[in-house]
Design a protein around this motif. Structure first.
Motif, PDB file in Angstrom:
ATOM      1  N   LEU A  72       0.930  -1.242  -0.189  1.00 29.87           N
ATOM      2  CA  LEU A  72      -0.237  -0.261   0.436  1.00 29.87           C
ATOM      3  C   LEU A  72       0.788   0.943   0.226  1.00 29.87           C
ATOM      4  CD1 LEU A  72      -2.660  -0.609   2.691  1.00 29.87           C
ATOM      5  CD2 LEU A  72      -3.138  -0.425   0.035  1.00 29.87           C
ATOM      6  N   GLU A  73       0.642   1.824  -0.907  1.00 29.00           N
ATOM      7  CA  GLU A  73       1.117   3.678  -1.067  1.00 29.00           C
ATOM      8  C   GLU A  73       1.005   4.112  -0.192  1.00 29.00           C
ATOM      9  OE1 GLU A  73       1.758   4.538  -5.076  1.00 29.00           O
ATOM     10  OE2 GLU A  73       2.665   2.127  -5.642  1.00 29.00           O
ATOM     11  N   ASN A  74       1.839   4.840   0.313  1.00 31.33           N
ATOM     12  CA  ASN A  74       1.292   6.426   0.973  1.00 31.33           C
ATOM     13  C   ASN A  74       0.373   5.797   2.806  1.00 31.33           C
ATOM     14  OD1 ASN A  74       3.158   8.576  -0.105  1.00 31.33           O
ATOM     15  ND2 ASN A  74       1.339   8.919  -1.508  1.00 31.33           N
ATOM     16  N   PRO A  75       0.790   4.861   3.340  1.00 32.63           N
ATOM     17  CA  PRO A  75      -0.063   4.446   4.360  1.00 32.63           C
ATOM     18  C   PRO A  75      -0.760   5.376   4.982  1.00 32.63           C
ATOM     19  CG  PRO A  75       1.749   3.035   4.515  1.00 32.63           C
ATOM     20  CD  PRO A  75       2.099   4.289   3.643  1.00 32.63           C
ATOM     21  N   GLU A  76      -2.386   5.266   5.332  1.00 31.57           N
ATOM     22  CA  GLU A  76      -2.639   6.079   6.758  1.00 31.57           C
ATOM     23  C   GLU A  76      -1.905   6.219   8.102  1.00 31.57           C
ATOM     24  OE1 GLU A  76      -4.487   4.508   4.240  1.00 31.57           O
ATOM     25  OE2 GLU A  76      -5.284   6.387   3.323  1.00 31.57           O
ATOM     26  N   TYR A  77      -1.400   4.485   8.294  1.00 31.96           N
ATOM     27  CA  TYR A  77      -0.699   4.912   9.258  1.00 31.96           C
ATOM     28  C   TYR A  77       0.890   5.921   9.415  1.00 31.96           C
ATOM     29  CZ  TYR A  77       1.036   3.229  13.751  1.00 31.96           C
ATOM     30  OH  TYR A  77       2.034   3.179  14.665  1.00 31.96           O
ATOM     31  N   HIS A  78       1.509   5.962   8.683  1.00 35.14           N
ATOM     32  CA  HIS A  78       2.209   7.255   8.297  1.00 35.14           C
ATOM     33  C   HIS A  78       2.021   7.955   7.886  1.00 35.14           C
ATOM     34  CE1 HIS A  78       5.333   3.707   9.523  1.00 35.14           C
ATOM     35  NE2 HIS A  78       4.439   2.351   8.017  1.00 35.14           N
ATOM     36  N   THR A  79       1.083   8.960   7.182  1.00 30.68           N
ATOM     37  CA  THR A  79       0.610   9.775   6.516  1.00 30.68           C
ATOM     38  C   THR A  79      -0.544  10.475   7.627  1.00 30.68           C
ATOM     39  OG1 THR A  79      -0.974   8.872   4.940  1.00 30.68           O
ATOM     40  CG2 THR A  79       1.062   9.092   4.733  1.00 30.68           C
ATOM     41  N   ARG A  80      -1.543   9.250   8.171  1.00 31.15           N
ATOM     42  CA  ARG A  80      -1.860  10.871   9.138  1.00 31.15           C
ATOM     43  C   ARG A  80      -1.683  11.370  10.269  1.00 31.15           C
ATOM     44  NH1 ARG A  80      -7.389  10.320   7.177  1.00 31.15           N
ATOM     45  NH2 ARG A  80      -7.040  10.368   4.777  1.00 31.15           N
ATOM     46  N   TRP A  81      -0.293  11.966  10.278  1.00 28.95           N
ATOM     47  CA  TRP A  81       0.674  12.469  11.819  1.00 28.95           C
ATOM     48  C   TRP A  81      -0.501  13.275  12.757  1.00 28.95           C
ATOM     49  CZ3 TRP A  81       6.026  15.008  10.731  1.00 28.95           C
ATOM     50  CH2 TRP A  81       6.611  14.005  10.175  1.00 28.95           C
ATOM     51  N   TYR A  82      -1.722  14.032  12.419  1.00 35.15           N
ATOM     52  CA  TYR A  82      -2.509  14.687  13.490  1.00 35.15           C
ATOM     53  C   TYR A  82      -3.435  13.579  14.044  1.00 35.15           C
ATOM     54  CZ  TYR A  82      -4.869  17.867  16.267  1.00 35.15           C
ATOM     55  OH  TYR A  82      -4.882  19.166  17.063  1.00 35.15           O
ATOM     56  N   PHE A  83      -3.491  12.831  13.782  1.00 36.76           N
ATOM     57  CA  PHE A  83      -4.063  12.124  14.191  1.00 36.76           C
ATOM     58  C   PHE A  83      -3.625  10.729  15.027  1.00 36.76           C
ATOM     59  CE2 PHE A  83      -6.144   7.536  14.860  1.00 36.76           C
ATOM     60  CZ  PHE A  83      -7.644   8.042  15.707  1.00 36.76           C
ATOM     61  N   GLY A 365      -4.377   2.940  -7.422  1.00 34.62           N
ATOM     62  CA  GLY A 365      -5.266   3.602  -7.991  1.00 34.62           C
ATOM     63  C   GLY A 365      -6.350   4.833  -7.832  1.00 34.62           C
ATOM     64  N   GLU A 366      -6.848   5.016  -5.963  1.00 44.25           N
ATOM     65  CA  GLU A 366      -7.588   5.900  -6.063  1.00 44.25           C
ATOM     66  C   GLU A 366      -7.094   6.876  -5.437  1.00 44.25           C
ATOM     67  OE1 GLU A 366     -12.045   6.035  -3.431  1.00 44.25           O
ATOM     68  OE2 GLU A 366     -11.617   4.473  -4.393  1.00 44.25           O
ATOM     69  N   LYS A 367      -5.906   6.519  -4.658  1.00 44.86           N
ATOM     70  CA  LYS A 367      -5.240   7.360  -4.217  1.00 44.86           C
ATOM     71  C   LYS A 367      -4.794   8.147  -5.507  1.00 44.86           C
ATOM     72  CE  LYS A 367      -4.327   5.494   0.746  1.00 44.86           C
ATOM     73  NZ  LYS A 367      -3.536   4.660   1.109  1.00 44.86           N
ATOM     74  N   ALA A 368      -3.834   7.603  -6.111  1.00 45.80           N
ATOM     75  CA  ALA A 368      -3.046   8.467  -7.045  1.00 45.80           C
ATOM     76  C   ALA A 368      -3.912   9.548  -8.055  1.00 45.80           C
ATOM     77  CB  ALA A 368      -2.844   7.599  -8.455  1.00 45.80           C
ATOM     78  N   THR A 369      -5.379   8.688  -8.173  1.00 49.26           N
ATOM     79  CA  THR A 369      -6.577   9.180  -8.975  1.00 49.26           C
ATOM     80  C   THR A 369      -6.369  11.314  -8.219  1.00 49.26           C
ATOM     81  OG1 THR A 369      -7.488   7.540  -9.892  1.00 49.26           O
ATOM     82  CG2 THR A 369      -8.912   9.655  -9.781  1.00 49.26           C
ATOM     83  N   LEU A 370      -6.503  10.993  -7.063  1.00 49.99           N
ATOM     84  CA  LEU A 370      -7.091  12.246  -5.722  1.00 49.99           C
ATOM     85  C   LEU A 370      -5.727  13.476  -6.127  1.00 49.99           C
ATOM     86  CD1 LEU A 370      -8.416  10.498  -2.812  1.00 49.99           C
ATOM     87  CD2 LEU A 370      -9.382  11.465  -4.959  1.00 49.99           C
ATOM     88  N   GLU A 371      -4.714  12.856  -7.052  1.00 50.73           N
ATOM     89  CA  GLU A 371      -4.096  13.415  -7.605  1.00 50.73           C
ATOM     90  C   GLU A 371      -4.051  14.127  -8.640  1.00 50.73           C
ATOM     91  OE1 GLU A 371      -1.618  14.748  -4.848  1.00 50.73           O
ATOM     92  OE2 GLU A 371      -2.563  13.566  -3.891  1.00 50.73           O
TER      93      GLU A 371
END
Length: 984
Positions: A72-83, A365-371
């Motif tokens: 999984l790319e940019n997993p939320e556990y590593h990217t959702r810092w504030y939470f 793919g869905e995460k990439a589409t958001l870019e």
């Protein structure tokens, strides 16, 4: 034997991992046209088609691929810092406007890095263009100001200086800003198409699916009843059955996924267009097309579907003969590259692996589409509106706040308070933490966060897992390079040759201080830069002579025995670089202040060595090198890399970094050309890595937090084409690295306490490993690093430490977080050498020398069945008892059963009692029999659940860990993550 030893070169490993860099693995863009039955063109569109790599050198079995590439790319556990790091903890939030009068918010927290005893500042800058996140080191003797944090984020000029926000409700607003990065749950469309159907009206009009389609749906997830469903619903009606009675649902690596299945959505005989079905599937970013029929039948094309919202189509075909699935991906042209790349051929015989591959591919793919511009512009407008609205709400309140507190805007991040305001500040912080913890629990129970994502890879072997190479290494490492399976290390005690499981051998004494070295086995050479200042030189040795000294145990060489090994004209050098391809000739560029000295090795046919020439060559190879020319620069280079031209004839280049720029220098003419200019006040150059995409040169330019890829085209008319291109991209690290290593498909950044792992093709994050006191040792072949392991000398101290961390306490005002020091009483810190095999990272076997310079020594253990097991590897992972203790403590803490610290002796029997708690099938949570509270289980992700009713037993996990010892020194960091404990 010597011929066999030197014919296989580890130095070619770099060429192996570079040569894999190709965007062709991710498909090619094609113009796809759909027509009706009469042949008239209906629609057309440009899509990137992924159908598996068609490389001629592919020798893999059909339907197989390297499992380590599926992430999984940019997993939320590593990217959702504030939470993860901020919410529910004492932290500071600031508000201000930049020089262009755009408002921004800054959040800063001092936290322990995943309970690894590494205090760090985590900082988030919220702007309309997006969020920027960085880590900054903590120093107990040096305070950090807001101004220095913003300066590190390239924000130096302000229209209004930042002011601190004290209202606890700001946490809710900042959490909303973080949620704009994208949903943690997903909804995917599933469209059934019969053989020969070529229009979307025909596909949407299928009332039922075939038996193979039903098996595919069962593979994707579970059939759930929509009415009364309390989980993620994905836009479906869960009250009145207006969107059907059932649907397909699953949880994958902490993400809830709802599938909009065409045959399960309401069907209308009067409406041929099936608007109700199109309303859901047509508004999904990703849609799976399950097509019946043989491969020779007309294939699906994305232009058959009339939707401006769907950007990715996954075409699935089932083959009854060999019970396999074939996959094909269509992505709209504007969607950035995303992994994992399809195997060649894209045929999957293992159904569970196919499911995992498809779900990872669709989520990425869905995460990439958001870019893409379609979504990123909308997100930017929304983020800008939210930030401006929040700014207008906050500024009037800030003017009413006590002026004494407002003076903290440019003060220390964690300041001391006057005694007169301490009690008032204590009450404010207590309310701040209480509100944050309540918000965190509410968000977790609601399912809007992947709280258990940290442990989903508990039993999965990752390609970056390390192996213990040398335990209790007592010396300071200056530099090193691999020699066969051994490691040649320059230390404060001299030059040592180290092999796994064997005592080190001293090659040179400590009078020879080597600052930089390269071992070139194919050329029988050792190149080294020694000493410093005016006494520094470049030395060249013959490896066969060094090995002979080791085998015969002659007197250890000193600095004075190497006078004949000095290259001429290299006195006073501070840096050198060699070309990484040795197909033609070896080139060495030596930097002496602002002068570059080009030296080459005299050409040998095919650059190979026979056993005869090895034995007859003189001991010193200095005479084999010749001086070519001298090139003058405007400043001394800090970073230097050689770039091979496409022909090797007058088009080789040198990339140098100095002042605020990267330049390209032509080796033949000495002309320099501007490659990249750094627009910041302070520049910390890290590396310039030459990568070759499909044979064409490119450079990864690394400085500060930035890593930028620049494609370099061949020289035209004497100058290189270095203008911006569509192939260029850049990304940011979360922490400033001191070294960067490229091992396709990964690029690894090494900091003082972590390894940040991203993908080369798009810069997406896949993992961050926390490693205390990390030092990169060598990376030309396998990656070697040095790290600290803390060996506890007393079980009581460990138990007390864990007990103190078990229960979250409301911090008192202005009380700075206390972090355990690396060496506590009863604990002995030691540093070990670890190795990450390159073959694991690149996903294929790498040629190795047939033997190591040292005689191999294999230590094996024999099982009861008489089968020899693998060598036991040293590990920094937790023991079985430690896992049980943490599992029992955390589980009981979540259930409110823990009143006093538990010792190790009583943790094991009580673990079974706790593990028999019932699990809720819909929420995937642990439910106490004596209470109706549902609290998310911290062990749900240890064994990835296929069905919502599946739960994980920590006792089983402990046994599994004991039977499969991990060699990854930082794999189990999430077992005692304080985020889970905060859920109390």
């Amino acid at each position: 034997l010597m011929n066999r030893f030197y014919s296989s070169s580890v130095s070619e490993d770099l060429g192996c991992r570079r040569g894999e860099f190709s965007r062709k693995h991710y498909g090619s863009v094609e113009l796809l046209i759909s027509s009706d039955a009469d042949g008239a063109i209906q629609r057309a569109g440009r899509f990137r088609v992924e159908n598996g790599s068609s490389g001629e050198n592919t020798d893999s079995t059909p339907g197989t691929w390297h499992r380590t590439d599926v992430h999984l790319e940019n997993p939320e556990y590593h990217t959702r810092w504030y939470f993860k790091y901020f919410l529910g903890k004492v932290h500071q939030n600031y508000i201000g406007t930049d020089a262009e009068k755009n408002p921004f918010f800054l959040s800063v927290v001092l936290s322990d890095q995943n309970n690894q005893r590494i205090p760090q500042y985590h900082s988030i800058l919220w702007r309309k263009t997006g969020t920027q996140k960085i880590c900054l080191p903590y120093s107990p003797t040096k305070t950090l100001s807001v101004k220095s944090i913003l300066s590190a984020m390239s924000l130096d000029k302000f229209e209004k200086s930042p002011r601190e926000i004290f209202h606890p409700e700001i946490q809710k607003d900042l959490l909303v800003l973080e949620e704009q990065e994208g949903s943690v749950n997903f909804k995917f469309g599933v469209l059934y198409a019969k053989d020969g159907q070529l229009t979307d009206d025909e596909m949407f009009s299928n009332e039922t699916g075939s038996e193979s389609f039903q098996r595919f749906l069962h593979l994707l997830g579970d059939t759930i009843t929509l009415k009364g469903w309390s989980g993620y619903r994905g836009g479906l009606d869960t009250k009145n059955d207006t969107t059907g009675t059932c649907s397909i649902y699953t949880v994958f690596q902490g993400h809830e996924i709802m599938f909009h299945v065409s045959t399960m959505l309401p069907y209308s005989r009067e409406n041929k267009q099936q608007v109700e079905r199109k309303r859901h599937i047509g508004n999904d970013i990703v849609t799976i097309i399950f097509q019946e029929g043989e491969e020779s039948s007309p294939a699906f094309k994305p232009s058959m579907i009339r939707s401006h919202f769907t950007h990715i189509f996954a075409l699935v075909r089932y083959n009854k003969q060999n019970d396999s699935y074939r996959l094909k991906i269509f992505s709209e042209e504007s969607v950035p590259l995303f992994g994992p790349p399809l195997p060649s051929p894209p045929v999957f015989t293992n159904h569970q692996e196919f499911r995992d591959f498809v779900l990872v591919k669709l989520i990425n793919g869905e995460k990439a589409t958001l870019e893409t511009p379609t979504f990123s512009q909308k997100r930017q407008r929304t983020l800008d509106m939210l930030i401006r609205s929040l700014y207008q709400d906050m500024m009037p309140d800030l003017h009413k706040v006590n002026n004494m507190l407002n003076r903290r805007s440019f003060s220390d991040v964690l300041p001391e308070s006057p005694k007169s305001t301490r009690k008032k500040e204590e009450a404010r912080q207590a309310e701040f933490v209480r509100l944050g913890q309540a918000l965190k629990l509410k968000t977790t129970v609601k399912g809007d966060t992947t709280a258990n994502l940290a442990t989903t890879s508990f039993c999965k072997k990752e390609p970056w897992e390390s192996q213990s190479f040398c335990s209790n290494f007592p010396h300071e490492v200056v530099c090193a390079d691999s020699w066969g399976q051994s490691l040649l290390v320059s230390t404060d005690a001299g030059i040592l040759l180290i092999d796994d499981g064997q005592p080190s051998v001293q090659v040179f004494d400590k009078t020879l201080q080597i600052k930089q070295m390269n071992v070139l086995e194919a050329l029988d050479l050792l190149i080294a830069r020694t000493d410093k200042g005016k006494d520094s030189r470049v030395l060249v040795f013959r490896l066969s002579a060094v090995q002979k000294d080791i085998e015969t145990k002659k007197m250890i060489r000193s600095k004075y025995d190497c006078r004949e090994n000095k290259l001429e004209r290299t006195k006073g050098c501070h840096l050198y670089a060699i070309n990484t391809h040795h197909g033609s000739e070896l080139r060495i560029v030596v930097a002496i202040r602002n002068k570059l000295l080009l030296v080459t090795k005299k050409y040998n046919s095919h650059n190979t060595l026979t056993s005869t020439c090895l034995l007859s060559s003189p001991e010193s190879p200095v005479e084999e090198f010749q001086y070519i020319r001298e090139i003058c620069l405007s400043d001394p280079p800090v970073v230097m890399t050689l770039v091979d031209g496409p022909t090797g004839d007058s088009d080789n280049m040198i990339c140098v970094a100095y002042r605020h720029q990267f330049d390209l220098v032509n080796e033949s003419t000495g002309e320099s050309y501007r490659l990249h200019h750094v627009e910041t006040n302070r520049v910390n150059f890290v590396a310039a890595i030459d990568v070759y995409e499909d044979g064409e040169a490119g450079l990864l330019l690394c400085y500060n937090y930035i890593c930028q890829y620049r494609k370099i085209y061949p020289f035209s008319g004497g100058s290189p084409l270095v203008q911006p291109s569509a192939y260029d991209f850049h990304f940011s690290w979360n922490q400033v690295p001191y070294a960067v290593v490229c091992a396709f498909p990964y690029v690894l950044a090494f900091t003082t306490d972590s390894i940040e792992i991203r993908l080369v093709v798009n810069g997406n994050l896949v993992h961050t490993a926390v490693v205390p006191e990390l030092q990169l040792v060598a990376s030309r072949s396998d990656i070697y690093f040095k790290a600290t392991a803390t060996v506890s000398g007393s079980s009581d101290s460990s138990s007390k430490e864990m007990g103190s961390k078990s229960s979250p306490q409301t911090p008192t005002a202005y009380e700075k977080p206390e972090f355990p020091l690396p060496s506590l009483e009863g604990e002995v810190p030691c540093k070990n050498l670890y190795k990450i095999p390159l073959s694991n990272l690149v996903g294929r076997s790498i040629e190795r020398p047939l033997k190591s310079p040292l005689a191999p020594k294999v230590i094996t253990t024999t099982t009861s069945s008489g089968i020899t097991s693998l060598p036991v590897m040293h590990s920094l992972s937790l023991s079985r008892m430690e896992i049980k203790e943490i599992a029992s403590r955390t589980r009981k803490e979540l259930l409110g059963l823990l009143d006093e610290p538990i010792t190790k002796t009583e943790s094991a029997p009580k673990l079974k009692k706790v593990s028999r708690r019932q699990s809720d099938p819909k929420q995937g949570a642990v439910r106490s029999s004596s209470s109706d509270r549902i609290i998310s289980s911290s062990f749900e992700g240890y064994s990835e659940r296929r069905h919502p009713s599946t739960s994980s037993d920590p006792d089983t996990l402990a046994n599994r860990e004991e039977s499969s010892p991990s060699s990854y020194p930082f794999q189990l960091i999430s077992l005692c993550d304080e985020d889970i404990i905060d859920l109390k």
